[in-house]
Design an enzyme around this catalytic site. Sequence first.
Site, short mmCIF file in Angstrom:
data_model
loop_
_atom_site.label_atom_id
_atom_site.label_comp_id
_atom_site.label_asym_id
_atom_site.label_seq_id
_atom_site.Cartn_x
_atom_site.Cartn_y
_atom_site.Cartn_z
N CYS A 107 0.81 -1.21 0.00
CA CYS A 107 0.00 0.00 0.00
C CYS A 107 0.85 1.27 0.00
O CYS A 107 2.07 1.25 0.07
CB CYS A 107 -0.92 0.00 1.21
SG CYS A 107 0.02 0.12 2.74
N ALA B 130 3.23 1.79 2.83
CA ALA B 130 4.46 1.00 2.67
C ALA B 130 5.43 1.72 1.76
O ALA B 130 6.64 1.73 1.99
CB ALA B 130 4.14 -0.39 2.13
N ARG C 235 12.92 -4.30 6.25
CA ARG C 235 13.35 -4.06 4.86
C ARG C 235 14.85 -4.18 4.60
O ARG C 235 15.32 -3.94 3.51
CB ARG C 235 12.82 -2.72 4.35
CG ARG C 235 11.52 -2.91 3.57
CD ARG C 235 11.02 -1.62 2.98
NE ARG C 235 11.91 -1.03 2.03
CZ ARG C 235 11.96 -1.35 0.74
NH1 ARG C 235 11.16 -2.27 0.27
NH2 ARG C 235 12.81 -0.76 -0.06
N HIS D 192 5.30 6.62 -2.69
CA HIS D 192 6.57 7.22 -3.11
C HIS D 192 6.35 8.70 -3.45
O HIS D 192 7.10 9.56 -3.02
CB HIS D 192 7.11 6.53 -4.38
CG HIS D 192 7.35 5.05 -4.23
ND1 HIS D 192 7.28 4.19 -5.29
CD2 HIS D 192 7.67 4.30 -3.16
CE1 HIS D 192 7.56 2.97 -4.88
NE2 HIS D 192 7.79 3.01 -3.59
S1 SF4 Z 1 14.24 -0.48 -6.28
FE1 SF4 Z 1 12.42 0.84 -6.35
S2 SF4 Z 1 10.83 -0.46 -6.97
FE2 SF4 Z 1 12.46 -1.77 -6.34
S3 SF4 Z 1 12.06 -2.33 -4.25
FE3 SF4 Z 1 13.30 -0.53 -4.29
S4 SF4 Z 1 11.90 1.18 -4.25
FE4 SF4 Z 1 10.83 -0.59 -4.77
#
Ligand code: SF4
Lengths: 457, 548
Positions: B68, B71, B102, B201
Amino acid sequence: MLLRHTPKEISERSALMINPAKTCQPIGAMYAALGIHGCLPHSHGSQGCCAYHRSTLTRHYKEPISAATSSFTEGASVFGGQANMLQAIENIFSVYEPDIIAVHTTCLSETIGDDLKQIRKKALTEGKIPKGKYMISASTPSYVGSHVTGFSTMVKSMAGLAESTGKKNGKVNIIPGWVEPCDMEEIKRITKMLGVSTILFPDTSGVLNGPLSGEYKMFPDGGTTIEELKATGDAIGTLALGEWCSAVAARELDTQNKVPCKVLDMPFGLKATDRFIDALRIVGGVTVADELSMERGQLVDMISDMHQYLYHKKVALVGDPDQVISMTEFLVTLDMWPTHIVTGTPGKAFEKRIREITEDLPYEVNVKAAGDMFLLHQWIKNDPVDLIIGNTYCKYIARDEDIPFVRWGFPILDRQGHQYFPTVAYKGALRLLEKILGVLLDRRDRDDSEQQFELVM
Amino acid sequence: MSTILKKKRKMVQWDPADVKAQLLAKYPPKVARKRAKQIMINEALENETPEISANVRTTPGIITMRGCTYAGCKGVIMGPTRDIINLVHGPIGCSFYAWLTRRNQTDAGPDGENYMPYAFSTDMQDSDIIFGGEKKLEKAIQEAYDLFHPKSIAVFATCPVGLIGDDIHTVTKRMKEKFGDCNVYAFSCEGYKGVSQSAGHHIANNQVFRHIVGENDEVKPGKYKINLLGEYNIGGDGFEIDRVFKKCGITNIATFSGNSTYDQFASAHTADLNTVMCHRSINYVADMLETKYGIPWIKVNFISAKATSRSLRKIAEYFGDQELIDRVEAVIKEEMPAVEAARQDVLPRTEGKTAMMFVGGSRAHHYQELFSEMGMKTISAGYEFAHRDDYEGRQVLPNLTVDADSRNIEEIEVEADPTRYNPRKSPEELQAMEAAGYKFKDYDGLIPDMGKGTLVIDDLNQYEAEKLVELMKPDIFCAGIKEKYSIQKLGIPMKQLHSYDSGGPYAGFKGAVNFYKEIDRLVNSKVWSYMKAPWQENPQLSATYGWE
Ligand code: SF4
Ligand code: SF4
């Protein structure tokens, strides 16, 4: 230092939670639903919640976790999610063909006020739920309770499938609570050994500890079947393991289907297992098999053999209420000193129970429900301990404070075995003991001087 | 895998049209129609590739890989900045799940300020939902300030917050004024906005630009100053890229946002070039930095040794200084032998194998080059939350339709800064460079780099993933944690390209070596040959033991 900003002095916080010792309801509902055979859990809300819950369960179990979502967008959030849910039901039954979908709500759909019961009715009248297929639902807003509450609420919805034919089937329902798949397996092994015919629900064994065989089954062989869930209504009684996880469903069966119930602690450690076996023997009308008494004896034997390493060792413990209650009792049984005890799940009853269990200790324990790991860490800084027991997040505290650490609870993201080696009952207690001793003795081996270093321990 | 199976696999033949038909076969008609537009057979014809539908809603009930907005905002963009307190306003779950999951690495540096191992939440309760959560938020901000005295506190809204109408921006503004020495601001990144992480983003880009960029005018030392945008230091990628920059004498002012600090963002406008890695997640900041401060941007890629060399040369060419050009060449010359040796080592075991990748908004593209260095072909790929420009190139931008979901995401109006706008290159210089083939603000997307007859699939879901693997039998499949184990149950190794499983770095020169080794390990692991027990391979009791 990873948690270098955590100060020793404790200040009152009333709005800010730091390093939670709980998470939200839907993940519990999802885990419970995976314990039904042929079930696809469904998250009614926006897709992020579902992605997070699936990811977390996947990291813990290292197994595929399938669950669908209503994928709300802004429109659904304003006008309600009924259209999304109806569309989801249709898609799920045509693409994935589960026997049953178990839907839970999220913060979003709850705040909007979507009524899943009414949506289900509509789906039924519109023929969106095929014949012979089922949909159950649970209301799991995350601004109430915790992941434990969500689990318990979904288990209650499972109990809603119970049917009473008027004829008892001689079975005992066992509600194991949020334990690992292998724990559920272990409970089944014990009931079989005792010769008691049971229905265990939910049952994630064979679902979340599956084999690698070159075949992917979206619906693995394990899980409580719908037939079994229906038959819970004709059982002679229900044993609910854990007040927080399992009691609600057991009481539901009692009021709805007149199946009497007994709520016990989760069978972790010697005494809680004793009470479980004793209760099972009595409701099942059986004598306890010698093999099981043997297993118990082995546990007592190991406690006596290793007592010198455990005696009065101080422990910080964090986890979910039912687990922590039984573990606290086990630690007291071992003559260890549970010192700081936290659960993230709210409920004053938890604190009361812990105080009862620890009342004979020569000090007063620090205990908090609706607490967090930041507080636990501060307690440890003020009064250091010899051992920490909790989920993977504790490793940051353990490293900073240089304290031996046993991973136990949810989630465990960095070690293996929790899916396969039970910690319930006597064999499980042996394993817990082995783990506790392992870290304590490793620490001695690390810290002993060359003169004191021992071969035999 | 037994040799017989291996041979069988080599003979796998598939026709893309047939694969597409089979992917769609089971869907209800409405879903099939929609998905058909997101599954594209690559014609590999320049400018004639059919249009792909992307950045559209996920169908309810279809098990998606997407997450989402929250995130994308808190998890991806803001998560890796170590000295900002990220306070999540909402019920506990959203904060819990984004807590350290992450694999963004960070170096706490000499000041040691690092809040990344912490999770902060207002843990909203039902009373907050009923009566509003602004008071609790205000109190939580105060408590965080009193405990830690951070230089900055960022507030993130989760789903219920928008619905109950908490005015988080007013609260943060008030607190910022009250503190005086702590920048407090908020992100309205409720999970239901947009159709995927992508909206998050964008929201993060907007607020970082609005509230942080430009806060520190102090000029940092360095001759060749750049920003690295869209690099998140997963598994230490950013560390490796920074190592190479340093060796070349390039100064990285700010990374958005791997291993970053508040001050890096605040000083980003003092750099002279923006280099963009992940186009999808960060192109907005690149555009705004250009408009407001006159810093041009170029697309780079540090995934694969060749791409790294290319990107370094492109940076050197931008500055046009012989000293830098020579330095870059020397570094490439120094780094390449080790990379080439590692490549030659794995090549006999990886060549001819096939890969599929379905991640994010850039990696499904970037990693293809790395695979091709190993002689591996990408037979199907797609993004989880990209837009059409990430597939087809930025030339489609003017024709993109803005649907209801995108319209909800704010586009902030940026103008040239009255005092600080400073075009790093004059229009004539830019023109001359472009005439010589240098490309600014350019991204061709994934499609031109994929072979004819390959399948490009947007927002792939679990059902299609399983079908694809069954029909096309790749040697490796790359996606995220949720997909990992269902693919591996099928006996196909699966590499996480979001979090890298437990590996990395994979960027730069050292990263390429790590990746070669990792893929070699995965596609040649013996474990896949153990799936059947002897009695399952030969069920008949054809022979008996002579036990006389
Ligand atoms: S490189 Fe860009 S699209 Fe890929 S996981 Fe990272 S933020 Fe997401
Ligand atoms: S707390 Fe609410 S919005 Fe957040 S992940 Fe849980 S259900 Fe979703």
